[in-house]
Design an enzyme around this catalytic site. Structure first.
Site, PDB file in Angstrom:
ATOM      1  N   HIS A 424       0.831  -1.201   0.000  1.00 48.50           N
ATOM      2  CA  HIS A 424       0.000   0.000   0.000  1.00 48.50           C
ATOM      3  C   HIS A 424       0.867   1.252   0.000  1.00 48.50           C
ATOM      4  O   HIS A 424       0.633   2.204  -0.751  1.00 48.50           O
ATOM      5  CB  HIS A 424      -0.940  -0.002   1.211  1.00 48.50           C
ATOM      6  CG  HIS A 424      -1.713   1.278   1.351  1.00 48.50           C
ATOM      7  ND1 HIS A 424      -1.273   2.345   2.106  1.00 48.50           N
ATOM      8  CD2 HIS A 424      -2.859   1.678   0.775  1.00 48.50           C
ATOM      9  CE1 HIS A 424      -2.133   3.335   2.005  1.00 48.50           C
ATOM     10  NE2 HIS A 424      -3.112   2.959   1.202  1.00 48.50           N
ATOM     11  N   ARG A 581      31.713  -7.503 -20.605  1.00 47.61           N
ATOM     12  CA  ARG A 581      33.126  -7.768 -20.387  1.00 47.61           C
ATOM     13  C   ARG A 581      33.293  -8.846 -19.326  1.00 47.61           C
ATOM     14  O   ARG A 581      32.696  -8.770 -18.248  1.00 47.61           O
ATOM     15  CB  ARG A 581      33.832  -6.478 -19.947  1.00 47.61           C
ATOM     16  CG  ARG A 581      35.340  -6.621 -19.848  1.00 47.61           C
ATOM     17  CD  ARG A 581      35.991  -5.279 -19.542  1.00 47.61           C
ATOM     18  NE  ARG A 581      35.705  -4.842 -18.173  1.00 47.61           N
ATOM     19  CZ  ARG A 581      36.027  -3.629 -17.711  1.00 47.61           C
ATOM     20  NH1 ARG A 581      36.598  -2.749 -18.504  1.00 47.61           N
ATOM     21  NH2 ARG A 581      35.757  -3.313 -16.463  1.00 47.61           N
ATOM     22  N   GLU A 683      43.489  -2.133 -25.032  1.00 45.76           N
ATOM     23  CA  GLU A 683      43.902  -1.275 -23.925  1.00 45.76           C
ATOM     24  C   GLU A 683      45.380  -1.446 -23.555  1.00 45.76           C
ATOM     25  O   GLU A 683      45.847  -0.869 -22.574  1.00 45.76           O
ATOM     26  CB  GLU A 683      43.030  -1.569 -22.699  1.00 45.76           C
ATOM     27  CG  GLU A 683      43.020  -3.033 -22.289  1.00 45.76           C
ATOM     28  CD  GLU A 683      41.936  -3.364 -21.273  1.00 45.76           C
ATOM     29  OE1 GLU A 683      41.452  -2.450 -20.594  1.00 45.76           O
ATOM     30  OE2 GLU A 683      41.595  -4.558 -21.164  1.00 45.76           O
ATOM     31  N   GLY A 704      39.841   0.789 -24.492  1.00 45.61           N
ATOM     32  CA  GLY A 704      39.798   1.201 -23.091  1.00 45.61           C
ATOM     33  C   GLY A 704      40.812   2.320 -22.896  1.00 45.61           C
ATOM     34  O   GLY A 704      42.011   2.065 -22.687  1.00 45.61           O
ATOM     35  N   SER A 705      40.345   3.556 -22.997  1.00 45.79           N
ATOM     36  CA  SER A 705      41.280   4.685 -23.047  1.00 45.79           C
ATOM     37  C   SER A 705      42.013   4.888 -21.728  1.00 45.79           C
ATOM     38  O   SER A 705      43.152   5.389 -21.731  1.00 45.79           O
ATOM     39  CB  SER A 705      40.542   5.967 -23.444  1.00 45.79           C
ATOM     40  OG  SER A 705      39.471   6.235 -22.559  1.00 45.79           O
ATOM     41  N   ASN A 706      41.437   4.500 -20.599  1.00 50.45           N
ATOM     42  CA  ASN A 706      42.131   4.685 -19.316  1.00 50.45           C
ATOM     43  C   ASN A 706      43.399   3.839 -19.241  1.00 50.45           C
ATOM     44  O   ASN A 706      44.503   4.341 -18.967  1.00 50.45           O
ATOM     45  CB  ASN A 706      41.205   4.336 -18.148  1.00 50.45           C
ATOM     46  CG  ASN A 706      40.180   5.421 -17.906  1.00 50.45           C
ATOM     47  OD1 ASN A 706      40.219   6.471 -18.515  1.00 50.45           O
ATOM     48  ND2 ASN A 706      39.250   5.156 -17.000  1.00 50.45           N
ATOM     49  N   CYS A 754      34.921   2.534 -24.986  1.00 54.04           N
ATOM     50  CA  CYS A 754      34.077   2.493 -23.792  1.00 54.04           C
ATOM     51  C   CYS A 754      34.730   3.219 -22.622  1.00 54.04           C
ATOM     52  O   CYS A 754      34.243   3.168 -21.497  1.00 54.04           O
ATOM     53  CB  CYS A 754      33.761   1.054 -23.401  1.00 54.04           C
ATOM     54  SG  CYS A 754      35.206   0.022 -23.099  1.00 54.04           S
TER      55      CYS A 754
END
Length: 797
Positions: A424, A581, A683, A704-706, A754
């Protein structure tokens, strides 16, 4: 012989009713007519019964001279000469003391005997429910405003229950609700539904919604289930089981698209009473039943298909009640009404609430709504305190009931100890637009009146309560005005509980679904610890075993939990691709999982250590990887999400890629089989240098740019000291990215990104567009801003 027209009849059977009869039998009973007659071909079972019409109600009032009394009493209330409590009580007392006219009594009893003959039961137990003419309209659900009576047996108790339904049109809560909604009290009438009881006291019952009630996501069916009669679910007395089914795959041959299956505590059960004076009673649920699911998978799917069929018939999302007969084992639909909150919302407008500061919540529960609210707490442990409730406070209570609606509408937020998302408190909170955190289990014990609270329902299915005023922002976005782009714009998503929050974003799939979030936050235990609890110390072994309680073993718990989490991430943008992944924890992160320290080596530099692909074929983790593969196979095969693409992270050499693909194939995930695509994270500098070699082994790259920036510049991405030097826009990084995009395209495979950089830097996104990258995957909170900058970059060439 005189023929009586439909409009003059006191009783009509359900199968003779349609939606054209709303004025005659109200919303609930008209819907039962649709279910009984129009949906028989879908195999939907509805317990038989009949409706005492609004003609009977008006005749009851006229024969007893009650119209003038009711009108005068309501005028006195509206003029302030009587309180709500006084006026409601005066009207109800007059109705309850008035005799049922013989002509109406005769029709009730005659048709009750007819029902007894039809079902072969001398004194059948029936459910007696009010069905008002103003119920179940857009913006007015009247949830719980009028009375229902269960397990009514015999003619005289039935007549009395009908009279009590008449009186319930004038409960304090119903009068207050009509006042708030602007309904004319005297133009509203009540019908009464009399329906054969389903023996759910010996099985279970609950509620079905044909959309996600918190976000409005239309492609799921939500089912709540508890043991016994369904009133405990509706009234929020239990934390029910909750099942979520993905509608687009319901008719796919062999698919079992149950994307969430959570076992509630179900601490109490409503069963039949022992005497006429006590038709129902509440008992404590036996311990074994609390941890057992009420419904099996086939029953969940059957109810979901029924819900979808009912939705198709009405052409709108539905709120449905179901029950299972514990004697026959059959499922039944006992009520259906249009969903009146999310169905009427503008789907092009996405309102986002965001906490400005990170805080640790003091407790959590199920989130109702997507908003954030701050205010002073007011703890209500009994109905006597309702009159003291101040406007704009946070209502904190064990649970709520329909009498509380007048103060719920004055609350800034609501927190309850008990109840689920179909209780409720949840239903009314949604309708009123008041955020609520329900089923916390401890709020009334931990909160004091006057304490400042912030409650947040903006993070997905879990709502959090903070012991302070936490600043937040509110933003409205018209997603219909967002530009279209040549580049495929996707989303990064990790939390299954929050995935539906973003369904309105016009993303063309999930560019990165992080498996490790599901493992860390939902599974919580190291997969090898689940496989080998015997290797753990006693305390950890107990902890691990408690996690997979209700499952045959830890392996099945891991596979099932991970599979349903992945399915939840893949669902909002189906049939667009969802790139999942494989686990990419570092050893120190794996060691932090329950039982993980026993299975992980200590490393000086985990960032470039035993992570990603190197784990999957190694004996130290091979069994754990097999569970990951089983989960993905279940998502794609058993559940039907063939849009799921598997992505391999941190793959250092082509030879390592071969070993991983071989390991996947041995666990039922063979690239190309059943349309399976396998991508690789790009990466590591070696991925760029040997792009053609990797391209022969995979169907696509995702940059994966990092990590790529970290390894190209030789900078620990977590180092505060070197933070100024860490820049994805470095020529070394952009040069490598431009190089790999060109070479991958020549090799005939797709390339996406990503990493965080496109979300952070508009010029970086423009650079990617110039390089003709195939897809850019963005974090949801930066999607709107970045898609505009990408469109601008495309327009400028």
């Amino acid at each position: 012989m005189t023929t009586v027209s439909r409009q003059e009849q006191f009783v009509l059977w359900f199968e003779d009713l349609s939606l054209d009869d709303l004025a005659l039998v109200g919303g609930k009973n008209a819907s039962l007519g649709v279910l009984s007659r129009d949906l028989e071909q879908d195999g939907i079972r509805v317990p038989p019964g009949f409706a005492l019409t609004t003609r009977a109600f008006r005749a009851f009032l006229a024969d007893n001279g009650l119209d003038a009394h009711i009108g005068d009493t309501l005028k006195a209330f509206q003029a302030g000469r009587m309180t709500l409590k006084q006026s409601g009580k005066a009207i109800r007392n007059r109705i309850l003391s008035a005799p049922m006219p013989e002509r109406i009594r005769h029709e009730i009893e005659r048709n009750y005997i007819g029902l007894a003959h039809r079902i072969g039961h001398r004194i059948p137990p029936v459910a007696v429910r009010s069905s008002a003419t103003a119920e179940d309209l857009p913006g007015a659900s009247f949830a719980g405003q009028h009375e229902s009576f269960l397990n009514i047996r015999g003619r005289e108790p039935l007549v009395e229950a009908c009279r009590r339904c008449f009186a319930s049109l004038f409960t304090d809560r119903a009068i207050a609700y009509r006042e708030a909604k602007g309904f004319d009290h005297l133009s509203v009438a009540v019908s009464v539904g009399v329906q054969q009881m389903v023996r759910s006291d010996k099985a279970g019952a609950g509620v079905i919604f044909t959309l996600d009630t918190e976000t409005g996501f239309p492609d799921v069916v939500q089912i709540s289930a508890a043991w016994g009669l369904g009133e405990t679910v509706v009234q929020g007395q239990v934390e029910p089981d909750r099942y979520v089914v993905f509608k687009p795959l319901l008719d796919k041959a062999g698919a079992i698209p149950i994307i969430s299956r959570k076992c509630g505590s179900k601490s109490v059960t409503l069963v039949y009473g022992r005497s006429e004076g006590q038709p129902t009673r509440l008992i404590n649920t036996p311990a074994p039943e609390r941890v057992r699911r009420v419904l099996g998978d086939e029953e969940i799917l059957q109810l979901a298909r029924w819900g979808a069929a009912i939705e198709r018939r009405y052409g709108k999302p539905m709120d449905i009640e179901w029950a299972k007969d514990g004697v026959s084992g059959e499922l039944f639909i006992v009520q259906a009404r249009p969903e009146t909150v999310k169905a009427g919302a503008d789907r092009s407008i996405m309102r986002r609430y965001t906490l400005v500061e990170e805080r640790i919540p003091v407790f959590s529960g199920a989130a109702v709504g997507n908003a954030i609210a701050t205010g002073k707490a007011f703890v209500v442990d009994s109905a006597e305190r309702l009159g003291e409730f101040p406007d704009g406070a946070i209502l904190v209570a064990p649970n709520t009931d329909p009498d509380w609606v007048p103060i719920m509408k004055r609350a800034a937020g609501i927190v309850t100890d008990h109840g689920g998302t179909t209780s409720h408190a949840a239903i009314v909170s949604r309708e009123l637009g008041v955020p609520a955190v329900v089923g916390t289990g401890q709020a009334t014990c931990m909160v004091k009146t006057g304490q400042t609270l912030t409650l947040s329902c903006a993070g997905g299915e879990k709502g959090h309560v903070y012991d302070a005023e936490v600043p937040f922002t509110v933003e409205d976005v018209d997603v219909g005005t967002l530009p279209e782009t040549r580049t495929q714009i996707m989303v990064n998503i990790a939390d299954p509980g929050a995935a539906f929050v973003w369904w309105q974003l016009p993303a063309r799939g999930v560019g990165l679904a992080r498996m490790e979030f599901i493992i860390a936050n939902i599974v919580r235990a190291h997969p090898m610890a689940l496989l080998h609890p015997d290797r753990l110390v006693k305390a950890e072994r107990k902890q691990v075993e408690s996690l997979f309680r209700g499952y045959p073993d830890g392996a099945e718990y891991f596979v099932d939990t991970l599979a349903r989490g992945i399915a939840s991430l893949a669902a909002p943008w189906y049939p667009h691709p969802a790139i999942v992944r494989l686990s990419d924890f570092k050893t120190n992160e794996y060691a932090g999982l329950v039982g993980g320290a026993h299975f992980e080596p200590a490393e000086e530099n985990p960032m470039i250590g035993f992570r990603g692909a190197s784990r999957y074929y190694d004996d130290r983790y091979r069994e754990g990887f097999a569970l990951e593969c089983r989960a993905l196979k279940r998502v794609r095969g058993t559940m039907g999400f063939e849009n799921v693409i598997v992505m391999v992270p941190f793959c250092r050499t082509p030879e390592e890629a071969d070993r991983v693909l071989e390991e996947m194939a041995s666990n039922g995930l063979r690239r190309g089989e059943d349309g399976l695509e396998v991508y690789m994270m790009c990466e590591i500098p070696a991925n760029v240098i040997l792009a053609e070699d990797f391209a022969r082994r995979f169907d696509g790259f995702s940059i994966g740019s990092n990590d790529l920036t970290q390894l190209l510049l030789g900078i620990d991405r977590d180092s505060e000291i070197l933070a100024e030097l860490f820049d994805e826009r470095s020529p070394a990084v952009t040069g490598a990215i431009a190089d790999v995009i060109g070479r991958a395209h020549k090799a005939g495979i797709k390339v996406g990104i990503c990493g965080q950089a496109p979300s952070n830097y508009a010029d970086f996104a423009a650079f990617l567009v110039r390089q003709q990258i195939d897809s850019i995957s963005l974090n949801p909170d930066s999607f709107v801003r970045t898609i505009r900058s990408i469109a601008d970059a495309e327009a400028s060439g």
